[in-house]
Scaffold this active site. Sequence first.
Site, PDB file in Angstrom:
ATOM      1  N   ASP A 226       0.809  -1.221   0.000  1.00  0.00           N
ATOM      2  CA  ASP A 226       0.000   0.000   0.000  1.00  0.00           C
ATOM      3  C   ASP A 226       0.841   1.268   0.000  1.00  0.00           C
ATOM      4  O   ASP A 226       0.435   2.296   0.534  1.00  0.00           O
ATOM      5  CB  ASP A 226      -0.981  -0.001   1.189  1.00  0.00           C
ATOM      6  CG  ASP A 226      -1.786  -1.282   1.214  1.00  0.00           C
ATOM      7  OD1 ASP A 226      -2.235  -1.702   0.132  1.00  0.00           O
ATOM      8  OD2 ASP A 226      -1.937  -1.884   2.286  1.00  0.00           O
TER       9      ASP A 226
ATOM     10  N   HIS B  76      -4.501  -2.696  -5.766  1.00  0.00           N
ATOM     11  CA  HIS B  76      -3.895  -1.425  -6.175  1.00  0.00           C
ATOM     12  C   HIS B  76      -5.004  -0.494  -6.628  1.00  0.00           C
ATOM     13  O   HIS B  76      -5.931  -0.914  -7.314  1.00  0.00           O
ATOM     14  CB  HIS B  76      -2.908  -1.650  -7.327  1.00  0.00           C
ATOM     15  CG  HIS B  76      -1.690  -2.432  -6.925  1.00  0.00           C
ATOM     16  ND1 HIS B  76      -0.978  -3.196  -7.797  1.00  0.00           N
ATOM     17  CD2 HIS B  76      -1.078  -2.550  -5.739  1.00  0.00           C
ATOM     18  CE1 HIS B  76       0.038  -3.763  -7.155  1.00  0.00           C
ATOM     19  NE2 HIS B  76      -0.006  -3.381  -5.903  1.00  0.00           N
TER      20      HIS B  76
HETATM   21  P1  IMP Z   1      -2.307 -12.739   3.314  1.00  0.00           P
HETATM   22  O1  IMP Z   1      -1.245 -12.431   2.319  1.00  0.00           O
HETATM   23  O2  IMP Z   1      -3.689 -12.490   2.799  1.00  0.00           O
HETATM   24  O3  IMP Z   1      -2.154 -14.116   3.927  1.00  0.00           O
HETATM   25  O4  IMP Z   1      -2.132 -11.735   4.550  1.00  0.00           O
HETATM   26  C1  IMP Z   1      -0.958 -11.743   5.357  1.00  0.00           C
HETATM   27  C2  IMP Z   1      -0.641 -10.345   5.852  1.00  0.00           C
HETATM   28  O5  IMP Z   1      -0.200  -9.549   4.763  1.00  0.00           O
HETATM   29  C3  IMP Z   1      -1.843  -9.594   6.456  1.00  0.00           C
HETATM   30  O6  IMP Z   1      -1.392  -8.745   7.482  1.00  0.00           O
HETATM   31  C4  IMP Z   1      -2.351  -8.785   5.280  1.00  0.00           C
HETATM   32  O7  IMP Z   1      -3.080  -7.642   5.693  1.00  0.00           O
HETATM   33  C5  IMP Z   1      -1.052  -8.409   4.606  1.00  0.00           C
HETATM   34  N1  IMP Z   1      -1.190  -8.163   3.164  1.00  0.00           N
HETATM   35  C6  IMP Z   1      -1.319  -9.074   2.177  1.00  0.00           C
HETATM   36  N2  IMP Z   1      -1.372  -8.472   0.983  1.00  0.00           N
HETATM   37  C7  IMP Z   1      -1.258  -7.154   1.203  1.00  0.00           C
HETATM   38  C8  IMP Z   1      -1.220  -6.005   0.355  1.00  0.00           C
HETATM   39  O8  IMP Z   1      -1.268  -6.072  -0.878  1.00  0.00           O
HETATM   40  N3  IMP Z   1      -1.090  -4.797   0.972  1.00  0.00           N
HETATM   41  C9  IMP Z   1      -0.997  -4.686   2.308  1.00  0.00           C
HETATM   42  N4  IMP Z   1      -1.027  -5.715   3.145  1.00  0.00           N
HETATM   43  C10 IMP Z   1      -1.149  -6.949   2.596  1.00  0.00           C
HETATM   44 MG    MG Z   2      -2.822  -2.304  -1.647  1.00  0.00          MG
END
Ligand code: IMP
Ligand code: MG
Length: 332
Positions: free
Chosen positions: A13, A43
């Site tokens: 982000d 995004h």
């Molecule tokens: P997961 O990848 O969905 O298993 O999430 C694991 C951790 O990564 C969590 O804290 C999510 O909020 C974070 N996370 C996963 N993808 C993103 C992203 O694109 N942006 C920000 N945080 C992410």
């Molecule tokens: Mg994002």
Amino acid sequence: MTSTVVVGGFFGDEGKGKIISYLAIKDNPKIIVRGGAGPNAGHTITDGDRVYKVRMLPSGFLNKDAKVMIGPGVVINPEVLKKEIEDFDVSGRSFIDKHCGIIEETHLNRDSKGELKEKIGSTGSGTGPANSDRAMRVLKLAKDFDSLSSLITDVPSEINSALSANEHVLIEGTQGTFLSLWHGTYPFVTSKDVTASGICADVGIGPTKVDEVIVVFKSYVTRVGTGPLDKELSLDEAEKKGWSEFGTVTGRQRRAADFDFDLARRAIMLNGATQISITKLDVLFSDCAGKTLYDELSDDAKSFIKNIEDELNTPVTIIGTGPAVNDVVDRR
Ligand code: IMP
Ligand code: MG
């Protein structure tokens, strides 16, 4: 040969989507290819009155002359992908690799409850369980689905041929350095390495073929989900500073902190950054909103940028000054 890799320097982000869509138009790459985990990444791209939220397609799709591709290291949710191809008018120029993993119902179910959801704060997109099945060698791949056959191409060959023909290729990462499975704040991380090296492996480009690595930092740090965040502000303080943001995929409120030089220094090292992009400068310095020339920035904003360059020993080349694709100061 010119290849540019763009990755996030904090916790995702950082505003990569907007920077990538700017580069996709400005540099006119022949191919824009996405690495990273999967549809857990969101995004946001603002083009005129239109706001796009992408989870699967490369953020560079606004350039209608470019082919957009997803590398074999990425897991795909076919429904999300097909909807984006239709909604964003990218059919005929979107491709996936036959080795992209496929998210199915079981992965969504397994991601919506239990440890991943409660402890890690996962996005619930099925990405983690699908990558886990892939490590177990039981995940189905794109080539196993007839319905995906028209999208399939050999992504690594396409990219490497384009580079051999001196074409420009833009390689986009997802998430951010400190969500990397290897280098992040384990276990509060995503299910893959998401540093520049990992992103290159995802799309099938070797280390000797990379020209530029742009690490994107936001002017402040945010984190969605659980896990450590040094010097975290209260939601109240963050709101006062205008830093309260909400996740693209989950809608959860993001936690916030000041720009963190220790994290940034490590991100520069881990990614082998050659350039830095700073986003949302207008949120820190409202007088910078929409500016496109460095000289138009206020003295305070310039010293913020100069300090980052001095501390991190890397040039800040691309500065985001607003949500629109062209709200950018480009010093390259
Ligand atoms: P997961 O990848 O969905 O298993 O999430 C694991 C951790 O990564 C969590 O804290 C999510 O909020 C974070 N996370 C996963 N993808 C993103 C992203 O694109 N942006 C920000 N945080 C992410
Ligand atoms: Mg994002």
